[in-house]
Design a protein around this motif. Structure first.
Motif, short mmCIF file in Angstrom:
data_model
loop_
_atom_site.label_atom_id
_atom_site.label_comp_id
_atom_site.label_asym_id
_atom_site.label_seq_id
_atom_site.Cartn_x
_atom_site.Cartn_y
_atom_site.Cartn_z
N GLU A 1 0.85 -1.20 0.00
CA GLU A 1 0.00 0.00 0.00
C GLU A 1 0.88 1.25 0.00
OE1 GLU A 1 -3.50 2.22 2.61
OE2 GLU A 1 -2.62 0.37 3.37
N VAL B 1 2.21 1.81 -3.51
CA VAL B 1 1.18 2.35 -4.42
C VAL B 1 0.95 3.83 -4.13
CG1 VAL B 1 -1.28 2.23 -5.00
CG2 VAL B 1 0.04 0.12 -4.80
N ILE B 2 0.83 4.19 -2.86
CA ILE B 2 0.59 5.60 -2.50
C ILE B 2 1.79 6.45 -2.91
CG2 ILE B 2 0.35 7.19 -0.55
CD1 ILE B 2 -1.32 4.99 0.84
N GLN C 1 3.82 5.92 -5.32
CA GLN C 1 3.82 6.07 -6.78
C GLN C 1 2.79 7.13 -7.21
OE1 GLN C 1 6.06 4.50 -8.88
NE2 GLN C 1 5.25 6.05 -10.27
N ARG C 2 1.62 7.12 -6.57
CA ARG C 2 0.60 8.15 -6.90
C ARG C 2 1.13 9.54 -6.60
NH1 ARG C 2 -3.82 4.76 -4.60
NH2 ARG C 2 -3.64 6.01 -2.69
N ILE C 3 1.82 9.69 -5.47
CA ILE C 3 2.37 11.00 -5.11
C ILE C 3 3.43 11.42 -6.13
CG2 ILE C 3 3.77 12.22 -3.39
CD1 ILE C 3 2.25 10.56 -1.24
N ARG C 4 4.31 10.49 -6.53
CA ARG C 4 5.33 10.81 -7.53
C ARG C 4 4.71 11.15 -8.88
NH1 ARG C 4 7.80 6.96 -4.61
NH2 ARG C 4 7.24 5.21 -5.91
N ASP C 5 3.61 10.49 -9.19
CA ASP C 5 2.94 10.75 -10.48
C ASP C 5 2.12 12.04 -10.45
OD1 ASP C 5 4.02 8.42 -11.44
OD2 ASP C 5 2.18 7.23 -11.23
N VAL D 1 -0.70 12.56 -8.71
CA VAL D 1 -2.14 12.33 -8.60
C VAL D 1 -2.51 11.72 -7.24
CG1 VAL D 1 -2.62 12.16 -11.08
CG2 VAL D 1 -1.85 10.13 -9.84
N PRO D 2 -2.10 12.38 -6.14
CA PRO D 2 -2.43 11.81 -4.84
C PRO D 2 -3.91 11.98 -4.52
CG PRO D 2 -1.40 13.95 -4.55
CD PRO D 2 -1.35 13.63 -6.02
N LYS D 3 -4.43 11.06 -3.75
CA LYS D 3 -5.81 11.16 -3.29
C LYS D 3 -5.84 12.09 -2.09
CE LYS D 3 -7.39 6.68 -4.93
NZ LYS D 3 -8.03 5.42 -4.56
N ASP E 1 -3.28 10.90 0.80
CA ASP E 1 -2.14 10.04 0.49
C ASP E 1 -0.88 10.42 1.27
OD1 ASP E 1 -3.45 8.24 -1.08
OD2 ASP E 1 -2.65 8.96 -3.00
#
Length: 165
Positions: free
Chosen positions: A4, A7-8, A10-14, A16-18, A42
């Motif tokens: 988890e 995944v989080i 990676q979203r922050i690096r991309d 697009v954090p939630k 995130d």
């Protein structure tokens, strides 16, 4: 937990954090509504997961250290309990190794005498136990086995055949 966090991260690096629902829950509470189950953003969730992972790693290391100490104590107790049997077995082994060495030496001397007479030994079909080495070789298996037995205190130098010392 680690997956988890990956995944989080990676979203922050991309980019697009939630955002989670902590702020929305605050507004619900102010309006007198029942809040939804809390979902961290995130970055906050990642911080929480990292703290949890680090705590588990710390506890795991402490547990592993305690386990290793307990294993050492148990091993010591077991070895103390079986020392008399071990001593008897290694003494028996040393005596039988000496008997084997004597028999091996006698056999090699016999074959040497037959060969020295000029006779062909092929009719005898002699045996050469190469795995244990020559009985007079001070660097073969006999030597190293006796050396280890002596270094570990199981036999004395006087119990080792002089030819392999």
């Amino acid at each position: 937990m680690r997956s988890e966090a990956i995944v989080i991260g990676q979203r922050i690096r991309d980019g697009v954090p939630k955002s989670g629902n902590v702020e929305a829950n605050s507004f619900r509470i102010m309006r007198g509504e029942k809040p939804e189950p809390e979902i961290l953003s995130d970055p906050d969730r990642l911080d929480f997961l990292r703290r949890q992972i680090n705590e588990r790693v710390r506890l795991s290391a402490a547990f592993d250290g305690a386990l290793q100490r307990e294993k050492a104590v148990a091993s010591n107790k077991l070895c103390e309990a079986v020392t008399p049997e071990h001593t008897a077995l290694v003494s028996d082994f040393a005596a039988k190794l000496s008997a084997l060495h004597a028999a091996h030496t006698k056999y090699v001397d016999f074959l040497d005498a037959v060969e020295a007479s000029g006779a062909s030994m092929s009719y005898l079909r002699p045996v050469w136990p190469a795995a244990i080495g020559h009985p007079r070789d001070a660097s073969a298996s006999y030597h190293w086995t006796y050396k280890e037995m002596r270094e570990h205190g199981h036999i004395t130098m006087n119990q080792i055949p002089e030819v392999v010392r």
